[in-house]
Design an enzyme around this catalytic site. Structure first.
Site, short mmCIF file in Angstrom:
data_model
loop_
_atom_site.label_atom_id
_atom_site.label_comp_id
_atom_site.label_asym_id
_atom_site.label_seq_id
_atom_site.Cartn_x
_atom_site.Cartn_y
_atom_site.Cartn_z
N CYS A 76 -18.74 -12.07 -20.12
CA CYS A 76 -20.10 -12.00 -20.73
C CYS A 76 -20.14 -13.11 -22.14
O CYS A 76 -20.80 -13.72 -22.08
CB CYS A 76 -20.41 -10.70 -21.23
SG CYS A 76 -21.94 -10.30 -21.51
N CYS A 83 -27.65 -9.30 -16.08
CA CYS A 83 -27.01 -8.51 -17.42
C CYS A 83 -28.06 -9.12 -18.51
O CYS A 83 -28.55 -10.04 -18.82
CB CYS A 83 -25.54 -9.50 -17.85
SG CYS A 83 -25.07 -9.10 -19.51
N CYS A 95 -22.68 -6.76 -18.76
CA CYS A 95 -21.54 -6.88 -18.09
C CYS A 95 -20.52 -5.82 -18.73
O CYS A 95 -20.24 -5.63 -19.79
CB CYS A 95 -20.97 -8.19 -18.40
SG CYS A 95 -21.89 -9.80 -17.75
N CYS A 114 -26.15 -12.03 -20.98
CA CYS A 114 -25.86 -13.31 -20.53
C CYS A 114 -26.39 -13.60 -19.21
O CYS A 114 -26.02 -14.72 -18.66
CB CYS A 114 -24.24 -13.43 -20.39
SG CYS A 114 -23.75 -12.58 -19.02
N GLY A 174 0.74 -1.22 -0.01
CA GLY A 174 -0.01 -0.08 0.04
C GLY A 174 0.85 1.14 -0.10
O GLY A 174 0.34 2.37 -0.33
#
Lengths: 195, 298
Positions: free
Chosen positions: B275, B244, B269, B247, B35
């Protein structure tokens, strides 16, 4: 015997880097180090490969007593990397240790500053084995649950020294251990305890 | 590997070896201090800042001849940024490229984490515009550096609190700040906060490169990553009312596509590979046309 550095500098350095990156991001995990180098004794193949992959004119190197005693070692590193060799561990970006039992205290190296903890020494340690029966338990970032460090021999008073180093976090030194063509990593973020 | 298409006159993956070494050293420090933003000597790349120069430099330093590279831009493999970076490495490194998340060993991403769970043998490289999470709260680098050194993140909590006071909830939806391994507060790059839970305890190493701002940072595998929140206002990801449209996937991040000027819209998506794979597997959303993918059409 003729000594030589990487026969394929671009791809050898890349392979050594990926191995070092993998062991530091997964503390304790052993990763093979493949590189075609032949350093002057007593500098080991693994430590030489790590130094060649990471050191250059921006990164002073410190050598332990055994490596300093053979002038070829410093000359080999200076010639192939361009890195200055420093007699002061606190100035070193990389420290090369061939005799862990005689390694100075981890506090003799630089741990960086609170503002810039990245300005610290990375220590490459040559050990006899990374598969010793004496094992330390590791916890921290990069580890799912626990991992083990089985490097042997280690620097003197190691668990205590490492606990003091860990307490400095985010300051601290990072270590890579090497033996028989394998390396293992111990970043400053790792907590170490006797198994 | 397409040898003939590889441009001559460049080092492997464009960057010179000294630059790669410098970036590689920064990556090792970034991994050791999860980080923390490691400063690095970012180079000029043959593309403008803002197009992923940080991610490209990290990818170039990491990449080997055996890697398979995938590049996504907002989850999509076929937008300009993704296509041009993929071509850049095809020409300068001659590496294999793919659009399949499962086939890739290195994935460079702009603003999404793939829906597919990443593996230990994969590396995710993020393109980061502004790496400093405190920058809009404190413009001075000298000050933000000290705030990080002291782990003084009160400013960020005040900002999140002001969100709650003004909007009744934390209104930050992307680049949602996280605390890494209990120490540094980090900007996860402008990924939707939906992706934040995928950054923590991920099997893959995650590297972040900011070219203009000259910073590299990292989240090692299996690292605790906590999205900042309050006990009475816990962190929550976006949810979507419908699956979605192509899909039928649920629990994925969806993009809104405007269809006409009468309010028609669809949600699909954002991860195009995910997808497509689902449609190939036979999943059908309610707006998917009659001809299925995969050559099943008569």
């Amino acid at each position: 015997m003729t000594v030589h550095a990487f026969t394929d500098p671009v791809f050898d350095a890349q392979k050594v880097f990926r191995a070092a990156m993998n062991v530091l991001s997964r503390p304790g995990t052993l990763v093979p180090l493949e590189a075609d180098v032949r350093p002057p004794a007593p500098l080991s193949l693994e430590i030489a490969a790590l130094a060649l992959a990471f050191a250059d004119h921006e990164t002073p190197i410190w050598l332990d007593a055994a490596l300093t005693s053979v002038s070829y070692v410093g000359e080999y590193l200076k010639f192939h990397t361009g890195a200055p060799i420093t007699p002061h561990p606190v100035e070193a970006a990389f420290a090369l240790v061939s005799e862990p039992a005689l390694c100075p205290s981890l506090t003799s190296f630089t741990a960086g500053t609170a503002d810039y903890p990245d300005r610290s020494t990375t220590i490459f340690v040559q050990t006899d084995t990374l598969r010793s029966s004496r094992s330390f338990t590791l916890r921290g970032p990069g580890i799912s649950g626990t991992a083990a460090l089985r490097a042997d021999p280690l620097p003197p008073a190691f668990p205590r020294e490492w606990a003091a180093n860990r307490a400095l976090f985010p300051r601290g030194v990072d270590m890579l251990f090497a033996a028989d063509g394998w390396i293992a990593g111990l970043p400053r973020s790792t907590e170490l305890s006797e198994a | 590997m397409n040898e003939t298409a590889t441009a001559s006159g460049y080092n492997f993956a464009y960057l010179d070896e000294q630059t790669k070494r410098m970036i590689r050293r920064a990556i090792l420090k970034a991994i050791a201090i999860p980080g923390y933003q490691v400063p690095f000597a970012s180079r000029e790349m043959p593309m403008p800042y803002g197009w992923g120069t940080g991610g490209v430099q990290v990818t170039a330093a990491v990449l080997g001849p055996d890697d398979t590279l995938k590049v996504i831009d907002q989850g999509s493999d076929d937008t300009t940024n993704a296509v041009s970076i993929r071509k850049f490495f095809e020409r300068t490194a001659g590496v294999k490229t793919t659009t399949k998340t499962t086939d890739a060993s290195v994935i460079q991403t702009r603003h999404r984490v793939p829906e597919e769970k990443l593996r230990a043998d994969q590396i995710l490289v993020y393109q980061v515009p502004i790496p400093e999470p405190l920058r809009f709260l404190e413009p001075r680098e000298t000050e933000t550096r000290q705030l990080h050194a002291l782990a003084e993140y009160g400013l960020m909590h005040v900002k999140l609190y002001e969100d709650i006071a003004r909007h009744g909830r934390i209104a930050t939806t992307y680049a949602y700040p996280v605390e890494v391994a209990g120490r540094y507060v980090m900007d996860p790059s402008p990924v939707p906060k939906f992706d934040n839970p995928k950054i923590g305890d991920c099997a893959a190493l995650q590297l972040y490169g900011a070219g203009r701002e000259k910073r590299i940072y990292a989240v090692p595998p299996h690292t605790k990553v906590k999205s900042l929140d309050f006990e009475d206002h816990p962190f929550r990801v976006q949810t979507f009312r419908e699956p979605c449209a192509l899909c039928a996937a649920e629990d994925v991040y969806l993009d809104e596509v405007v269809l006409d000027d009468r309010g028609g819209r669809m949600f699909v998506c954002s991860d195009t590979d995910y997808c497509e794979q689902r449609r190939t597997d036979g999943h059908r959303g309610k707006m998917l046309g009659k001809v299925p993918l995969g050559g099943e059409a008569a």
